[in-house]
Design an enzyme around this catalytic site. Structure first.
Site, PDB file in Angstrom:
ATOM      1  N   CYS B 162       1.274  -1.855   0.064  1.00  0.00           N
ATOM      2  CA  CYS B 162       0.494   0.035   0.215  1.00  0.00           C
ATOM      3  C   CYS B 162       0.383   1.565  -0.112  1.00  0.00           C
ATOM      4  O   CYS B 162       0.252   2.256   0.296  1.00  0.00           O
ATOM      5  CB  CYS B 162      -1.160  -0.517   1.122  1.00  0.00           C
ATOM      6  N   HIS B 294      -2.661   7.999   6.035  1.00  0.00           N
ATOM      7  CA  HIS B 294      -2.669   7.015   5.368  1.00  0.00           C
ATOM      8  C   HIS B 294      -4.168   6.283   5.416  1.00  0.00           C
ATOM      9  O   HIS B 294      -5.518   5.509   4.959  1.00  0.00           O
ATOM     10  CB  HIS B 294      -2.058   6.046   5.979  1.00  0.00           C
ATOM     11  N   GLU B 305      -2.142   5.521  13.434  1.00  0.00           N
ATOM     12  CA  GLU B 305      -1.916   6.488  13.069  1.00  0.00           C
ATOM     13  C   GLU B 305      -1.935   7.961  14.162  1.00  0.00           C
ATOM     14  O   GLU B 305      -1.424   8.827  14.168  1.00  0.00           O
ATOM     15  CB  GLU B 305      -2.886   6.622  11.792  1.00  0.00           C
ATOM     16  N   LYS B 326      -9.662   8.244   1.040  1.00  0.00           N
ATOM     17  CA  LYS B 326      -9.392   7.148   1.149  1.00  0.00           C
ATOM     18  C   LYS B 326     -11.340   6.455   1.990  1.00  0.00           C
ATOM     19  O   LYS B 326     -12.161   5.898   0.137  1.00  0.00           O
ATOM     20  CB  LYS B 326      -9.272   5.523   1.925  1.00  0.00           C
ATOM     21  N   HIS B 331      -9.210   2.820  -1.191  1.00  0.00           N
ATOM     22  CA  HIS B 331      -8.070   2.452  -1.298  1.00  0.00           C
ATOM     23  C   HIS B 331      -7.391   1.738  -2.187  1.00  0.00           C
ATOM     24  O   HIS B 331      -8.125   0.557  -2.361  1.00  0.00           O
ATOM     25  CB  HIS B 331      -7.664   1.570   0.324  1.00  0.00           C
ATOM     26  N   PHE B 390       1.221  -2.481   4.756  1.00  0.00           N
ATOM     27  CA  PHE B 390       1.314  -4.237   5.476  1.00  0.00           C
ATOM     28  C   PHE B 390       2.486  -4.643   5.101  1.00  0.00           C
ATOM     29  O   PHE B 390       3.440  -4.437   3.954  1.00  0.00           O
ATOM     30  CB  PHE B 390      -0.044  -5.014   3.995  1.00  0.00           C
TER      31      PHE B 390
END
Lengths: 87, 402
Positions: B162, B294, B305, B326, B331, B390
């Protein structure tokens, strides 16, 4: 079909423990589960019993739904019963 | 070292294909997330995504060309063409041998792979399409962009799940800054809405079934998107010399690895990446006004975050505007950082922070200003765009007004 024995076997295999060390009363949090162990165990249970477990890691946090092995067993038995047409 | 500026943006996204449409939709707070229409959803637990519904490949490519192009490469090439045109470089000579092409993608040709496997395993077909391999390779989009635009300088693909686009853009930024090349076409592309891929995401149990609600209480996880975002980067002096329109200075890039869990993010890793980007930009935390987070909408990402923003920005964190777009474009995995950098750059230029859509109720674990649901006019001197993959591969970009 002994759902409890099969569920304990699946959990014991995942956690690399002897099945004899896990009982219906065992708490998942105390036998070494983390969230992705849960995902793998849910997968194994779905495959073993041919059921769908609507588990979402995002909504399960803090949930007491599956605190003990016996609660997992009850949920599996419920899902199996729901899958079969009424006799 | 040279200052590097962004002079072109090209987009193929669920929120539009032109910079103007994308930005207007983003500012309006409209989400492109909805029921999936492009693939059959029977047998999928999650049947929502942010799809590009108005992309007709035959408008952009000849049939002979299309046979070689997975959707991720199609989107990437179209966005790269737009970026070059947007930079005003389509019809002027430029040194193609000194132009880098660095393209992020998480997985590559997932639709091609899905179709090929369905043929051999599902339909028991004896053979697959002859161009299966050149279509699915992760670097296919980078290759086709070089061929389409005639770019002969350094070119390759970058993969970090990502964070792929963000790593790609960051690398391109550094090779332009240090003089390795004179220009770069860079960004990310992903087309991940294939049945097999969706089943994989479903199995991970992190997908929302309602919508993507980053930082909100009761958020239920991620919603996939797709798309491409490409940029033209060049030294500020060169851009000024040719009278190019400059969107922003690309000022800083930071990256770290968590070296921890394959799924769970780490506070040290993501805060380290933000600090590294600030250091690279030679900016203080108080110089940043807007953070494009993110913000995946998972319980784990959004809480950690938020904590990392507190750690890096201290008391000033409460004065930051933080949003996760997002919630509107989904995403897009390896393209996400590109689409979000476009949002960040346009926010900087307009002086408007796009909102976090679907933010229905505040979560006590997420206690910053997420610009809920309605965009906000605000002076934005510099802005940060976060990508945390990830596998713990973190990348952060910083842009600044000039």
């Amino acid at each position: 079909m002994d759902v409890q024995r099969d569920v304990i076997e699946i959990i014991a295999t995942k956690l690399k423990r002897g099945a004899g060390t896990i009982t219906a009363e065992s708490k998942l949090s105390e036998i070494g589960f983390d969230s992705f162990d849960v995902v793998e165990v849910v997968f194994a249970i779905e495959e073993k019993f041919g059921i769908d477990v609507p588990y979402n890691a995002n909504t399960a946090a803090g949930s007491l739904e599956f605190e003990t092995v016996s609660q997992v067993v009850a949920a599996v038995e419920g899902a199996i019963a729901a899958r079969r047409p009424a006799a | 070292m040279r200052r590097v500026v962004i002079t072109g943006i090209g987009l193929a996204t669920p929120l539009g294909h032109s910079v103007g449409t994308f930005w207007a939709t983003l500012v309006s707070g409209q989400s492109a997330i909805g029921p999936i229409t492009g693939i059959p959803t029977a047998g999928l637990r999650t049947s929502i995504a942010a799809e590009i519904k108005d992309f007709d490949p035959s408008r952009h490519f000849a049939p002979s060309q299309l046979a070689l192009l997975d959707r991720f490469a199609q989107l990437g090439v179209v966005a790269a063409r737009s970026a070059l045109a947007d930079a005003g470089l389509t019809h002027v000579p430029h040194d193609a041998a000194r132009t880098a092409t660095i393209i992020g993608s998480g997985v590559g040709g997932q639709i091609t792979q899905d179709e090929a496997y369905w043929r051999v395993y599902g339909e028991k077909a004896a053979r697959v399409h002859p161009f299966t391999i050149p279509r699915l390779m992760l670097s296919a989009a980078a290759s086709h962009i070089t061929m389409d635009l005639g770019l002969t300088g350094p070119a390759f693909a970058v993969a970090s799940a990502c964070a792929s686009a963000t790593h790609a853009i960051g690398l391109a930024f550094h090779v332009v800054r240090d003089g390795t090349v004179e220009r770069a076409v860079t960004g990310g592309t992903e087309a991940c809405l294939a049945f097999g891929t969706m089943k994989g995401w479903e199995a991970l149990r992190v997908m929302a079934d309602d919508t993507c609600r980053p930082f909100a209480r009761g958020r239920r996880g991620m919603v996939l998107g797709e798309g491409a975002a490409m940029f033209v980067l060049e030294p500020e002096a060169a851009a000024v010399a040719r009278g190019a329109r400059v969107y922003a200075e690309l000022a800083g890039f930071g990256m770290t690895a968590d070296a921890g869990d394959i799924i769970q993010p780490s506070l040290a890793g993501i805060s380290g990446a933000m600090r590294a980007a600030l250091a690279d930009a030679r900016l203080a935390p108080e110089d940043i006004d807007y953070v494009n987070a993110h913000g995946t909408g998972t319980q784990a990402n959004d809480a950690i975050e938020t904590q990392a923003l507190h750690v890096v920005f201290g008391d000033y964190a409460r004065r930051l505007l933080v949003s996760s777009t997002k919630s509107m474009h989904g995403h897009a995995l390896g393209a996400a950082g590109g689409i979000e950098l476009a949002a960040t750059v346009l926010a900087l230029g307009a002086g408007i922070a796009p909102p976090t859509a679907n933010h229905t109720e505040a979560d006590p674990a997420c206690d910053l200003d997420y610009v809920p649901n309605v965009s906000r006019a605000h002076t934005i001197r510099a802005a940060m765009s976060n990508s945390f993959a990830f596998g713990g591969l973190n990348a952060v970009l910083i842009v600044r007004r000039r």
